[in-house]
Design an enzyme around this catalytic site. Sequence first.
Site, PDB file in Angstrom:
ATOM      1  CE1 TYR A   3      50.283  62.098 -20.542  1.00  0.00           C
ATOM      2  CE2 TYR A   3      50.645  59.937 -21.513  1.00  0.00           C
ATOM      3  CZ  TYR A   3      51.106  61.015 -20.790  1.00  0.00           C
ATOM      4  OH  TYR A   3      52.388  61.011 -20.315  1.00  0.00           O
ATOM      5  CD  GLU A  29      54.752  56.605 -15.048  1.00  0.00           C
ATOM      6  OE1 GLU A  29      54.522  55.440 -14.672  1.00  0.00           O
ATOM      7  OE2 GLU A  29      55.347  56.862 -16.115  1.00  0.00           O
ATOM      8  CG  ASP A  62      55.251  51.578 -18.771  1.00  0.00           C
ATOM      9  OD1 ASP A  62      55.687  51.799 -17.611  1.00  0.00           O
ATOM     10  OD2 ASP A  62      54.912  52.502 -19.529  1.00  0.00           O
TER      11      ASP A  62
END
Length: 869
Positions: free
Chosen positions: A330, A10, A116
């Site tokens: 992150y 991603e 997700d």
Amino acid sequence: MPPSVLMVAEKPSIALSIARFLSSGRMSSRRSYLEVHEFDGRFRGLDVRYKITSVIGHVLSIDFPPKYQNWDTTDPFELFGALTIKSEANPKAHVCKHLQQEARGCDYLVLWLDCDREGENICFEVMESAVPVMRKGSGQQVFRAKFSAISEKDILTAMNSLGEPNKNEALAVDARQEIDLKVGVAFTRFQTRYFQGKYGNLDSSVISYGPCQTPTLGFCVERHLRITTFVPEPFWIVQPHISKGGHQLLLEWERNRLFDREVALMFQKMVTDTKSVQVTDVSKKEDRKHRPSGLNTVDMLKVASSALGMGPHHAMQIAERLYIQGYISYPRTESTAYSASFDVQGALSLHRKHPIWGDYVASLMAAGPHTPKSGVDAGDHPPITPMLSATESELGGGDAWRLFEYVTRHFLGSVSPDCKYTRTKVSFAAGGEKFSVSGRAVISPGFTAVMPWLAVADESLPTFSVGETISLSEVELYQGRTTAPDYLTESELITLMEKHGIGTDASIPVHINNICERNYAQVQSGRRVVPTALGITLVRGYQTIDIDLCLPDIRRFIEQQITLIAKGQMHYTRVVQHALQEFSAKFNYFVAQIERMDALFEAQFSPLADSGKPLSKCGKCSRYMKYIAMRPSRLYCASCEEVHHLPQNGAIKLYTELTCPLDNFELVIFSLAGPDGKSYPLCPYCYNHPPFEGAEVIFGGVGSGKDGGKGTGKGSRGMPCSICPHPTCRHSMIQQGVCSCPECDGTLVLDPISAPKWRLDCNKCNCLVYLPHNAHRISVSKDHCDDCGSALLEVNFNKNATPLTGGATLHKACVLCDELLHSLVEVKHGKAFFKRSGRGRSGRGRGRGRQSRGRGRGRVDPRMSFRDF
DNA sequence: GCAAGGTC
């Protein structure tokens, strides 16, 4: 050639981590549009070549097709039934092209998107680009990796148990996107046009509505209404005073407080009459304050706001920077639990030598490992932790240091022992009433040593023994008044949003920012979010018409609906249709009842006719129109009852009573602020209704769009004179344009009010070209350069400072080809300026693309003369 | 000029 496997993550950082784990660090990396890492390995019993790259979040985003983009010609209700299209979310990043390029001829695709719903949706976006160009094979070619942490163990496990992407989860996201878009845009357009068409001092560029932003505002207004409707009540407390062992003590009443003065007085008398209190119980027990669990985004933002005074939006920017620079992990994570594989010792040892907390870390490590307190592992990313040790000077002090220090102290605290203390409670009785007093003594500070602001304060008590009597020095009857709550702090607002599922860790700061930018609320001292008159009026309006519109349940409803899709319990189409039917009914009711909301606006804001100052004449009725300076600035003709939009974020003045030859409207001139702000004239009517067929298509006129309905970017909403193709009007691009812009595909046009620092402004970008400063007049001639087609400039030099031989003052020449003129000009905000053959100004191939362009966008001295290039 | 969600 061995079979090839393309893997897509991603974001670039995850692609890199996965590549390192799967290749054991033996990989080669190259840069295409995005980073690609390659290595050899085994895949399903084959020797293969692996390529791993990433996207940058969503590849596509949803919008309405161009025909629905015009606010004037689209009935917002139609939007509920409109088709929607998906186009590249960020065309400049070329993600689709990148995916196609890398997927071409590949045999297998492995999707490593975040685990997700959004990630599942992005899987299908990636497939849309990649699958058509892959080599066709038999059997399964597309695989989904399911991982719960970016750790070697998790990544290897995921690689060995690949599955398939989940279409239902992806469809749930598609449904949310469509519902949010249609509901948000329909309500926003309707109420913006309705209220901006009636009031002149709303001071908001758009009166937006959204299923997240509006409930967020709702929370703030609800608190405001509680504050304004609050009625204080008096109360009374019986407070006995005693003294023992040098301590003056105030005893706490078990009844806390009473709202009846007579009764309170009676109790006071009963206690006073006994003259002493008796100790009924002394209890001592060990208590602890728990160390924090791992830090997630929302908690970080709350602390940043309440303790560091940094707004969530700003805090995220700082955190983002610390992450990019490698100082912290992150920063967008929901998890508060460290994964089992998290290396506490390793993370700690980085800080062993830190000048501030090094000693603490050393003693913590010497005492042995401490298991972090359990928390939630959302399976997305680990909690936010420091990845490097840094000092204040390394981080340049300021907010970056303060946030880093907090993240680090929080991490150290989370792996430290709990704070232990003894709590003593002494109970008393007097006149049938019960009282108590408590004390605390810290046994070991634990984590509070490194998070001192959470320290437990020692409160020492003298020694009491059961049965002891102590005489009362005084029995006070304290009178207080209940006080109104204060406005919500940003931190409390975040808590409410999280509790009601409004927004996500990444979008919560955006929604808060949004309601501030739209002038619905302001962050005031103490970082409290105070709604404005506009925000209050809107929410009170929703409450009057349909309270659901501003309650958090609206988001919950959408989430519930789409969850049915994700679980495969309902079909996508049915859910979307049902939700849209519900919302369109609400929309119709809202439109029908809008006058009830309008009554509130009427009481608060001034009608357009009473706003603004007369500025320029209307071409239809020849009466003066009023200029409304409040956002969005616009012109209003009271007799025609028409609103004319204007370009924003600059100043508007009358252009010396000149009129447009097409419609007789008086021209106005728009200037951006600052010495290097460009200016251009515009006709209020043409700006909103581009008169030439095709002009709005070329330039992205009001509400139109040629590029998938996205419009053509800021500043190009209407048609000012500087892009007008009128062949003879003296203000048009045809008459005032000189040559192509060196920076974009626009045209350089003489800035009509730039004297005495004459210059050319690009009609599209912010490129400026300064002309000779010793000229007292410069104009664009009708003649063109024989060599390059540019319009010739007529320069009238000052008598005393003319560079021309023999004291001549008049010079007519090409700004590109004439040696003298070219040597006297300079570009600002421009990095290159070169001669181009055959491309003159408008009418003859007005700047269509550049012939060459460097790839880098590095800063070049903006004052560089284009001769030097 | 519009929503909310990714990420830079």
